[in-house]
Design an enzyme around this catalytic site. Structure first.
Site, PDB file in Angstrom:
ATOM      1  N   TYR A 186       6.657   3.791  -3.464  1.00 13.68           N
ATOM      2  CA  TYR A 186       6.088   2.461  -3.660  1.00 13.68           C
ATOM      3  C   TYR A 186       5.679   2.255  -5.111  1.00 13.68           C
ATOM      4  O   TYR A 186       5.318   3.210  -5.801  1.00 13.68           O
ATOM      5  CB  TYR A 186       4.841   2.283  -2.777  1.00 13.68           C
ATOM      6  N   LEU A 190       4.951  -8.619  10.660  1.00 18.48           N
ATOM      7  CA  LEU A 190       5.253 -10.030  10.437  1.00 18.48           C
ATOM      8  C   LEU A 190       6.690 -10.236   9.962  1.00 18.48           C
ATOM      9  O   LEU A 190       7.041 -11.330   9.526  1.00 18.48           O
ATOM     10  CB  LEU A 190       4.284 -10.642   9.423  1.00 18.48           C
ATOM     11  N   GLY A 216       6.898 -11.247   6.547  1.00 19.85           N
ATOM     12  CA  GLY A 216       6.212 -12.529   6.434  1.00 19.85           C
ATOM     13  C   GLY A 216       6.948 -13.677   7.101  1.00 19.85           C
ATOM     14  O   GLY A 216       6.425 -14.800   7.174  1.00 19.85           O
TER      15      GLY A 216
END
Length: 344
Positions: A53, A234, A237
């Protein structure tokens, strides 16, 4: 905040986990610190990161997320108050990570040492294999085709090395990610044979657009005590509805990085629209409804949320207070029957 104990461990993790993969790319260090402070104030004790990351992964930023967390820990203290998880990168073309990451003994040991240094800690509560070394179905791949491969790090080498890290006190517990039912079964089999540590968690995608975890892995969660750490709840998103009808909000992940296209297809958009309309019909925030569904599944040990703004973070954390009634759940199942796993 509700807490759940990961089976075969003494780790009690908040039902909402704070994901970090935007820190160092879409979020500054100051913004990450604000998110961390707020999350802990709201009862979150579980932080998930990875050596690769932030995303989208690139040479210039690799490791920045862990360094941000390490700086926050150095400033704040209280390492014992949090459950800190990271991951070792699976086989890929990311040549900037050790010349091309592999799940061999040498690379895992080096990866762990580097993560500990960036995180400014002596140990990880949970160390996870980010994805398999072998070619198999992960990151939404379908149509498994078996082939014999050369130069593949066997699970026995990977798990044996993780066992060494546990024995050395650098890692408390181990987990896997983006794994298949066969892969999880093999980790459990080898642990039993050799007396190595059992995996205590599996981090796979799970959301209203991708419920494939239910098909082969959810039974493992119950019968073998390997809880799901649900990521992408999600769907990048998408389930908030903010990308419907071609919308591309400024600064949003899919706006910035076209490579994240897994949930962008025509059928996925139709399913998303149906879920958003269901939420609106019941006066619910679509994102909170999607998160509350994940929270409600008994095989989910923790739901990994991420956010680029404090408004998003507050709304996502508050999903733990939402209980979906029978009418909403029935509506979700009806949509799922029409659009079963449009984005595996």
């Amino acid at each position: 905040m509700e807490y759940r104990q990961l089976a075969h461990s003494d780790l009690e993790v908040s039902h909402i986990c704070l994901g970090t993969m935007t820190w160092g790319e879409q979020n500054t260090e100051a913004e990450a610190f604000e998110q961390l402070d707020y999350a802990l104030d709201r009862g979150i004790n579980f932080i998930d990161t990875a050596e690769m990351y932030p995303v989208a992964p690139r040479d210039e930023t690799q490791g920045a997320t862990e360094s941000i967390i390490g700086n926050w820990l150095a400033r704040r203290g209280g390492r014992e108050d949090i459950v800190l998880a990271s991951k070792v990168t699976g086989r890929s073309q990311m040549h900037w990570i050790r010349g091309g990451p592999r799940l061999t003994r040498q690379q895992i040991v080096e990866a762990c040492e580097d993560s500990l240094q960036r995180l400014q800690t002596d140990y990880l509560d949970l160390y996870q294999v980010h994805w398999p070394d072998r070619a198999t179905n992960f990151f939404g791949k379908l149509g498994y085709q078996h082939r014999e491969e050369e130069d593949v790090a066997e699970i026995s080498e990977t798990l044996g090395t993780l066992a060494e890290l546990v024995e050395a006190g650098k890692v408390r517990y181990i987990g896997i990610s983006n794994e298949t039912p066969w892969g999880l079964a093999e980790y459990l089999r080898l642990a039993e044979i050799h007396g190595w540590p059992r995996v205590v968690s599996i981090q796979n995608p799970y959301n209203l657009l991708n419920r494939s975890y239910e098909i082969g892995l959810s039974e493992f969660s119950y019968r073998e005590g390997v809880g799901l750490l649900a990521y992408s709840p999600l769907a990048f998103g998408v389930l908030s509805g903010k990308y419907l009808d071609g919308q591309r909000p400024e600064g949003a992940r899919i706006t910035l990085f076209e490579r994240f296209s897994r949930y962008n297809g025509e059928i996925a958009e139709a399913a998303t629209r149906a879920y958003v309309e269901l939420a609106q019909a019941h006066r619910l925030d679509p994102a909170q409804m999607a998160l509350a569904f994940v929270n409600s599944r008994g095989f989910v040990a923790s739901n990994i949320i991420g956010a680029t703004t404090m408004e998003q973070l507050k709304r996502n954390i508050d999903s733990h207070k939402l209980s979906l009634d029978a009418k909403v759940l029935k509506g979700i199942e009806a949509i799922h029957q029409r659009y079963p796993n449009p984005c595996p």
